[in-house]
Write a protein that holds these residues in place. Structure first.
Motif, PDB file in Angstrom:
ATOM      1  N   PRO A  13      40.029  47.407  48.883  1.00  0.00           N
ATOM      2  CA  PRO A  13      39.018  47.909  47.760  1.00  0.00           C
ATOM      3  C   PRO A  13      39.061  49.611  47.846  1.00  0.00           C
ATOM      4  O   PRO A  13      39.000  50.130  48.888  1.00  0.00           O
ATOM      5  CB  PRO A  13      37.522  47.588  48.527  1.00  0.00           C
ATOM      6  CG  PRO A  13      38.033  46.145  49.106  1.00  0.00           C
ATOM      7  CD  PRO A  13      39.329  46.456  49.670  1.00  0.00           C
ATOM      8  N   LEU A 189      39.943  47.213  35.356  1.00  0.00           N
ATOM      9  CA  LEU A 189      38.711  48.193  35.674  1.00  0.00           C
ATOM     10  C   LEU A 189      38.764  48.887  34.356  1.00  0.00           C
ATOM     11  O   LEU A 189      39.725  49.456  33.731  1.00  0.00           O
ATOM     12  CB  LEU A 189      38.830  48.760  36.757  1.00  0.00           C
ATOM     13  CG  LEU A 189      39.297  48.457  38.099  1.00  0.00           C
ATOM     14  CD1 LEU A 189      39.700  49.098  39.233  1.00  0.00           C
ATOM     15  CD2 LEU A 189      38.272  47.328  38.455  1.00  0.00           C
ATOM     16  N   ARG A 199      41.716  44.505  38.735  1.00  0.00           N
ATOM     17  CA  ARG A 199      40.846  43.672  39.878  1.00  0.00           C
ATOM     18  C   ARG A 199      42.094  42.626  40.419  1.00  0.00           C
ATOM     19  O   ARG A 199      42.751  41.984  39.566  1.00  0.00           O
ATOM     20  CB  ARG A 199      39.936  42.954  39.238  1.00  0.00           C
ATOM     21  CG  ARG A 199      38.476  43.783  39.001  1.00  0.00           C
ATOM     22  CD  ARG A 199      37.452  43.010  38.773  1.00  0.00           C
ATOM     23  NE  ARG A 199      36.371  43.688  38.001  1.00  0.00           N
ATOM     24  CZ  ARG A 199      36.086  44.175  36.688  1.00  0.00           C
ATOM     25  NH1 ARG A 199      36.931  43.728  35.774  1.00  0.00           N
ATOM     26  NH2 ARG A 199      35.155  44.757  36.475  1.00  0.00           N
ATOM     27  N   THR A 200      42.064  42.541  41.416  1.00  0.00           N
ATOM     28  CA  THR A 200      43.073  41.303  42.227  1.00  0.00           C
ATOM     29  C   THR A 200      42.312  40.675  43.155  1.00  0.00           C
ATOM     30  O   THR A 200      41.321  41.030  43.733  1.00  0.00           O
ATOM     31  CB  THR A 200      44.282  42.175  42.844  1.00  0.00           C
ATOM     32  OG1 THR A 200      43.954  42.523  44.032  1.00  0.00           O
ATOM     33  CG2 THR A 200      44.782  43.203  42.079  1.00  0.00           C
ATOM     34  N   ARG A 204      40.557  45.771  44.404  1.00  0.00           N
ATOM     35  CA  ARG A 204      40.680  46.493  43.429  1.00  0.00           C
ATOM     36  C   ARG A 204      41.701  47.552  43.565  1.00  0.00           C
ATOM     37  O   ARG A 204      41.996  48.143  44.683  1.00  0.00           O
ATOM     38  CB  ARG A 204      39.270  47.400  43.114  1.00  0.00           C
ATOM     39  CG  ARG A 204      38.327  46.538  42.647  1.00  0.00           C
ATOM     40  CD  ARG A 204      37.096  47.196  42.087  1.00  0.00           C
ATOM     41  NE  ARG A 204      36.121  46.364  41.627  1.00  0.00           N
ATOM     42  CZ  ARG A 204      34.875  46.538  40.790  1.00  0.00           C
ATOM     43  NH1 ARG A 204      34.688  47.992  40.673  1.00  0.00           N
ATOM     44  NH2 ARG A 204      34.204  45.846  40.495  1.00  0.00           N
ATOM     45  N   SER A 206      42.776  51.142  41.534  1.00  0.00           N
ATOM     46  CA  SER A 206      42.516  52.079  40.435  1.00  0.00           C
ATOM     47  C   SER A 206      43.643  53.011  40.202  1.00  0.00           C
ATOM     48  O   SER A 206      44.568  53.284  41.222  1.00  0.00           O
ATOM     49  CB  SER A 206      41.336  53.109  41.116  1.00  0.00           C
ATOM     50  OG  SER A 206      40.200  52.355  41.338  1.00  0.00           O
TER      51      SER A 206
END
Length: 420
Positions: A13, A189, A199-200, A204, A206
């Motif tokens: 994350p 996202l 999203r996986t 996440r 970014s």
């Protein structure tokens, strides 16, 4: 989007990158390599293994001979330069073989259109040699004596696509990229309309840019972002013979193969395509049809491939076929790949829809995208490949997949080979 390249490691994350590439096939690998070499922090994600889809289902052809004048031919010639110049020092890694292609016409009726195509191709920079009827067997001694003539294309070449994927991603890692396999993309996202990552199932990621290089499932990935990219699977089958001494020197195919490649017909089409391999087996194609992801191939299709091949090379009538296999090409209705940023979902980029030419066009696509992603002028105009050419929406494709994979986030789900 420049930055210091990141190292490897699992997604977590809050992970960030400059570019997330969805798809660890040959197109995604090329894009990742050139982007990482340009200084971008790249993360590649795929729901399966490396080259687990269409990239493992091809012969690795780098062809110019089968392309009519237009943007795809321009991209093919550009990609040839990338293969032979930018990547020349690595050619041995992926068994680059400049074997050349021989296109043959069965009758004078076929020789006429081939001659017209030759003139048009030469005007766009293709090297091609007219081959008279009595000269064909100088190129391929085992060819049928009944053919009317042909053309030789010295620029046609071949690579081993699995090795291309493996080494381009290895070299991308050396430039700082990360590659995450078995990582399902479940959504995007956003900050307002802008895509800001993915999203996986592992967290996440970014990034200000996300590249959809998902092969036959690129349309499903685009849908996750709320945009339409009408990529469909187009099935193809191949026969493989018993190993033989070296008897076929080039990639050899009938002139009607070019029109089959350019066709939009969903029904079955077959045209003879024959070539030898380093292992001694002979690969026999080609078929193409749009049947979703149906993997049940009627024996009549394989029988047609065998008949077509024997018409070109009569000696094959006494050669045993040891297996047949199939795969799916990422087909786009206008026969052009989708390459570049998508203004309908800012931050989303595409590199998909190359159909059977993905291996050959991959490195040109990757280099052009790296230029565009870093704000540099591109060596080739990307406008003909723009994703927004599919807006406003038109009627959706009418041939839905049968028994589709549950997860649309990978480069593909077709582990069996096919031919262009």
């Amino acid at each position: 989007m420049t930055g210091r390249p990141a190292g490897g490691g699992p997604a977590a994350p809050g992970d960030t990158a400059d570019l997330v590439v969805i798809g660890a096939g040959v197109v995604g690998a090329a894009a990742a390599y050139f982007a990482a070499r340009s200084g971008l922090r790249v993360t590649v994600v795929d729901r399966g293994p490396l080259a687990g889809g269409t990239s493992s289902a091809g012969e690795g052809n780098l062809l110019v001979s089968d392309k009519e004048p237009g943007p795809e031919l321009d991209l093919a010639l550009y990609s040839q330069r990338v293969w032979r110049e930018d990547l020349a020092e690595h050619a041995g890694l992926w068994e680059f073989e400049s074997k050349g292609g021989l296109v043959v016409a069965a009758s004078p009726n076929g020789a006429g259109p081939l001659a017209v195509l030759l003139r048009e191709q030469r005007a766009r920079g293709i090297e091609a040699v007219d081959v008279a009827r009595d000269e064909l067997r100088d190129y391929e001694p085992r060819l049928s004596p009944d053919l009317a003539g042909g053309a030789y294309y010295p620029q046609d070449a071949q690579v081993q696509p699995m090795l291309v994927v493996a080494h381009l991603l290895r070299m991308a890692r050396l430039a700082g990229a990360r590659v995450l396999t078995d990582t399902e993309v479940t959504g995007f996202l956003r900050a307002g309309e802008r895509i800001t990552g993915v999203r996986t199932g592992r967290g996440r990621l970014s990034a200000p840019a996300v590249l959809n290089a998902a092969g036959t499932w690129a349309g499903a990935v685009a849908e996750l972002a709320g945009v339409r990219v009408p990529v469909l699977p187009r099935r193809g089958c191949v026969l493989v013979t018993q190993p033989l001494p070296p008897v076929i020197r080039h990639k050899v195919y009938a002139a009607e193969y070019v029109s089959d490649v350019a066709s939009s017909d969903a029904a079955l089409q077959t045209s003879p395509v024959v070539e030898g391999t380093r292992a001694g087996t002979v690969l026999i194609g080609s078929s193409r049809e749009r049947v979703g992801f149906d993997r049940e191939v009627p024996p009549t299709v394989l029988a047609a491939l065998a008949r077509n091949a024997i018409a070109l090379f009569p000696f094959l009538a006494s050669v045993q076929a040891i297996r047949g296999y199939l795969g799916f090409r990422p087909y786009c209705p206008d026969h052009l790949p989708v390459i570049g940023p998508d203004p309908r979902a800012p931050g989303l980029w595409h590199a998909c829809g190359h159909e059977g030419a993905g291996v050959g066009l991959s490195v040109g696509t990757g280099k052009l995208l790296a230029q565009a992603l870093t704000g540099r002028p591109t060596d080739l105009d990307l406008a003909p490949f723009a994703p927004e050419r599919f807006s406003p929406p038109t009627d959706p494709p009418t041939d839905p997949p049968t028994d589709p994979p549950a997860d649309p986030s990978a480069e593909g789900n077709e582990p069996s080979p096919t031919t262009r």
